[in-house]
Enzyme design. Structure first.
Site, PDB file in Angstrom:
ATOM      1  N   ASP A   1     -33.800  40.891  25.450  1.00 31.47           N
ATOM      2  CA  ASP A   1     -32.397  41.172  25.673  1.00 31.47           C
ATOM      3  C   ASP A   1     -32.022  40.465  27.209  1.00 31.47           C
ATOM      4  O   ASP A   1     -31.089  41.086  28.481  1.00 31.47           O
ATOM      5  CB  ASP A   1     -32.449  42.529  25.936  1.00 31.47           C
ATOM      6  CG  ASP A   1     -33.171  43.728  25.236  1.00 31.47           C
ATOM      7  OD1 ASP A   1     -32.856  43.771  24.416  1.00 31.47           O
ATOM      8  OD2 ASP A   1     -34.387  44.516  25.651  1.00 31.47           O
TER       9      ASP A   1
ATOM     10  N   LYS B   1     -28.568  37.100  24.425  1.00 30.42           N
ATOM     11  CA  LYS B   1     -28.018  36.259  23.104  1.00 30.42           C
ATOM     12  C   LYS B   1     -26.867  35.970  22.769  1.00 30.42           C
ATOM     13  O   LYS B   1     -26.396  35.651  21.970  1.00 30.42           O
ATOM     14  CB  LYS B   1     -29.542  36.224  22.279  1.00 30.42           C
ATOM     15  CG  LYS B   1     -30.606  35.910  22.976  1.00 30.42           C
ATOM     16  CD  LYS B   1     -32.472  35.709  21.756  1.00 30.42           C
ATOM     17  CE  LYS B   1     -31.871  36.792  21.428  1.00 30.42           C
ATOM     18  NZ  LYS B   1     -33.330  38.065  22.395  1.00 30.42           N
TER      19      LYS B   1
ATOM     20  N   GLY C   1     -30.812  43.523  18.912  1.00 33.77           N
ATOM     21  CA  GLY C   1     -30.200  44.145  19.539  1.00 33.77           C
ATOM     22  C   GLY C   1     -28.848  42.959  20.054  1.00 33.77           C
ATOM     23  O   GLY C   1     -28.845  42.905  21.485  1.00 33.77           O
ATOM     24  N   HIS C   2     -27.517  43.244  19.641  1.00 35.74           N
ATOM     25  CA  HIS C   2     -26.658  41.858  20.416  1.00 35.74           C
ATOM     26  C   HIS C   2     -26.035  42.634  20.723  1.00 35.74           C
ATOM     27  O   HIS C   2     -25.393  43.130  19.895  1.00 35.74           O
ATOM     28  CB  HIS C   2     -26.739  41.096  19.367  1.00 35.74           C
ATOM     29  CG  HIS C   2     -27.942  39.882  19.450  1.00 35.74           C
ATOM     30  ND1 HIS C   2     -28.838  39.592  19.509  1.00 35.74           N
ATOM     31  CD2 HIS C   2     -28.047  39.683  18.136  1.00 35.74           C
ATOM     32  CE1 HIS C   2     -29.771  38.587  19.094  1.00 35.74           C
ATOM     33  NE2 HIS C   2     -28.810  38.954  18.243  1.00 35.74           N
TER      34      HIS C   2
ATOM     35  N   GLN D   1     -35.153  39.815  20.313  1.00 43.63           N
ATOM     36  CA  GLN D   1     -36.325  39.715  20.732  1.00 43.63           C
ATOM     37  C   GLN D   1     -36.521  38.320  21.884  1.00 43.63           C
ATOM     38  O   GLN D   1     -35.487  37.572  21.792  1.00 43.63           O
ATOM     39  CB  GLN D   1     -37.492  40.041  20.115  1.00 43.63           C
ATOM     40  CG  GLN D   1     -37.899  41.335  19.683  1.00 43.63           C
ATOM     41  CD  GLN D   1     -36.769  41.018  17.651  1.00 43.63           C
ATOM     42  OE1 GLN D   1     -37.479  40.415  17.595  1.00 43.63           O
ATOM     43  NE2 GLN D   1     -36.429  42.164  17.360  1.00 43.63           N
TER      44      GLN D   1
HETATM   45  P1  IMP Z   1     -41.475  46.464  17.466  1.00 47.91           P
HETATM   46  O1  IMP Z   1     -40.737  44.977  16.876  1.00 47.91           O
HETATM   47  O2  IMP Z   1     -40.621  47.816  17.112  1.00 47.91           O
HETATM   48  O3  IMP Z   1     -42.545  46.424  16.373  1.00 47.91           O
HETATM   49  O4  IMP Z   1     -41.394  46.796  19.051  1.00 47.91           O
HETATM   50  C1  IMP Z   1     -42.114  45.775  19.163  1.00 47.91           C
HETATM   51  C2  IMP Z   1     -42.482  46.050  21.636  1.00 47.91           C
HETATM   52  O5  IMP Z   1     -41.138  44.884  20.672  1.00 47.91           O
HETATM   53  C3  IMP Z   1     -41.667  46.214  22.318  1.00 47.91           C
HETATM   54  O6  IMP Z   1     -41.879  46.778  22.553  1.00 47.91           O
HETATM   55  C4  IMP Z   1     -40.550  46.961  21.586  1.00 47.91           C
HETATM   56  O7  IMP Z   1     -39.540  47.488  22.521  1.00 47.91           O
HETATM   57  C5  IMP Z   1     -40.066  45.185  21.961  1.00 47.91           C
HETATM   58  N1  IMP Z   1     -38.258  44.756  20.947  1.00 47.91           N
HETATM   59  C6  IMP Z   1     -38.316  44.790  19.833  1.00 47.91           C
HETATM   60  N2  IMP Z   1     -36.660  44.508  19.485  1.00 47.91           N
HETATM   61  C7  IMP Z   1     -36.306  43.993  20.944  1.00 47.91           C
HETATM   62  C8  IMP Z   1     -34.871  43.615  21.523  1.00 47.91           C
HETATM   63  O8  IMP Z   1     -34.266  43.152  20.742  1.00 47.91           O
HETATM   64  N3  IMP Z   1     -35.425  43.587  22.818  1.00 47.91           N
HETATM   65  C9  IMP Z   1     -35.806  43.681  23.704  1.00 47.91           C
HETATM   66  N4  IMP Z   1     -37.321  44.182  23.052  1.00 47.91           N
HETATM   67  C10 IMP Z   1     -37.681  44.397  22.082  1.00 47.91           C
END
Ligand code: IMP
Length: 427
Positions: free
Chosen positions: A13, A16, A40-41, A223
């Site tokens: 977040d 990007k 999420g962009h 991420q």
């Molecule tokens: P997962 O990717 O859904 O398995 O989640 C694993 C961890 O990564 C959790 O703490 C989510 O909140 C975090 N996470 C996954 N995608 C994002 C993102 O795009 N931005 C920030 N945190 C993320």
């Protein structure tokens, strides 16, 4: 010609979407190499705001070919609804390419993600519940379903049955849920197959040929560095490699082709989900960062945890990614603070530590050591060059650069496409 990687230098977040989109106009291919619709962009184009979860941000730049690489996990229902949402708003998505080797997030992967989190209770990861982890687990366990499997019905059924063998035992006997029928899953997946088919191709070949033809290829990480399965704050991480090496494995482009690795760095820090976060604020400052920065997840709608800038993490990101540059985002959010604390080191069990500890236990009780920098109150959103920034904002940027170990080549001063100061060109 150059292949560039753009990735999050913190916990995701970092903004990007803005950075990728800024470059999207001058690059030929924008490639996602890991993750799925957990990303999420937010991209602002003119007065239009787009929230993308699975599609590469380059989809909004005409002339650019967006690519979903083999390292990505694809939920076909999300893919199709994201595409039709964009089409309804007049965005041409016909150039999209999807690797036949990318893995499919099946409905049972989503179920397993949710029930596992519920089962973990207090120990949960706080996943996005999109089935990301279970899909990568299937991939590693060699019971995954790939995009290409959608085009061979009998193989698809065999593979889904194999994947459900153990899962149904777990669902019924451990989690007290109903078993999932393989033929229903197959029917649902086949329902998506024809709509996706026009996009499916050998993206490894396409990308390598593009590089041979001197095209500019941009790899877009989802991420962030600290959420990397290998280099992040395990187990509070995502299940893929957002770090620079992931761009190679997740696309089939070799490391010798990559010329620039740009880390997106927010001027403060945020995190979604559980896990350690040394500079997290639980006071009015944290609340203000959340409010002013609009720190609410694009994908999950969850409030993000907020804290001051952490230079230890930024240095770590420089190291594990081999960063050549930073893109500093959301500097405008800090306008109005008289003093801005920056974490320069940690204190762990009474000792000052300059680098990220490799031990999870140590990191869990790392306390930030702050240096305080003078703030600014002038509106910076109209600044077009570094010298347009107030002196204290310039000093803040210079201090961050010095602490973080790579040059800051661009600065975001507002959400709009043109609210960016470019210091060194990325191309
Ligand atoms: P997962 O990717 O859904 O398995 O989640 C694993 C961890 O990564 C959790 O703490 C989510 O909140 C975090 N996470 C996954 N995608 C994002 C993102 O795009 N931005 C920030 N945190 C993320």
């Amino acid at each position: 010609m150059p292949a560039l990687v753009l990735l999050g230098a913190q916990w995701g977040d970092e903004g990007k979407g803005k950075a990728t989109d800024l470059l999207g106009g001058s690059v030929d291919y924008v490639v996602r190499y890991q993750g799925g619709n957990n990303a999420g962009h937010t991209v602002v184009v003119g007065d239009q705001k787009y929230a993308l979860h699975l599609l590469p941000s380059g989809i909004l730049s005409p002339g650019c070919t967006p690519v979903i690489g083999n390292g990505v996990v694809v939920d076909p229902s999300v893919l199709l609804s994201e595409l039709s949402g964009l089409n309804e708003r007049g965005v041409d998505t016909s150039k999209l390419l999807i690797s036949g080797n990318a893995h499919i997030i099946t409905p049972y992967n989503v179920t397993v993600d949710k029930v596992t989190e519920r089962f973990l209770g207090k120990r949960k990861i706080g996943t996005t519940g999109r089935g990301i982890g279970p899909t990568y687990a299937d991939k590693i366990n060699r019971v995954g379903i790939r995009v290409q499997d959608l085009y061979d019905e009998s193989i698809l059924l065999q593979k889904v049955e194999a994947a459900l063998d153990v899962k149904n035992q777990l669902l019924t006997k451990l989690y007290n849920r109903r078993a999932i029928a393989a033929d229903q899953v197959v029917e649902e997946l086949l329902g998506y197959a024809e709509q996706i088919k026009p996009y499916v191709t050998d993206t490894v070949l396409v990308l390598n040929q593009a590089l041979e033809d001197d095209k500019v290829v941009l790899f877009e990480g989802g991420q962030g560095t600290l959420l990397d399965i290998d280099h992040g704050t395990y187990p509070f991480v995502t299940s893929s490699n957002p770090t620079a090496g992931g761009a190679c494995t997740g696309s089939g482009v070799g490391p010798t082709k990559i010329s620039r690795v740009i880390g997106i760095l927010k001027a403060y820090t945020t995190r979604v989900g559980a896990g350690p976060f040394p500079t997290e604020l639980f006071d009015a400052d944290g609340e203000a960062l959340r409010r002013i920065g609009g720190e609410r997840g694009v994908t999950t709608g969850r409030d993000r945890r907020c804290g001051w800038f952490d230079a230890v993490i930024a240095r770590y990101a420089t190291r594990v990614n081999g960063l050549t540059d930073f893109f500093l985002t959301k500097l405008d959010v800090l306008t109005g603070w008289e003093q801005i604390p920056v974490c320069v080191a940690y204190e762990i069990d009474g000792k000052r530590v300059e680098e990220l500890p490799y031990s999870q236990s140590d990191f869990h009780h790392a306390k930030p050591v702050y240096e305080t920098l003078p703030g600014w109150s002038e509106d910076i959103t109209k600044a077009k060059s570094f010298s347009d920034l107030p002196k204290n904002a310039q000093n803040y940027v210079k201090a961050l650069e010095e602490m973080s170990g790579a040059p800051i080549s661009a600065i975001g001063v507002g959400p709009g496409r043109d609210e960016t100061i470019e210091i060194n060109s990325f191309l």
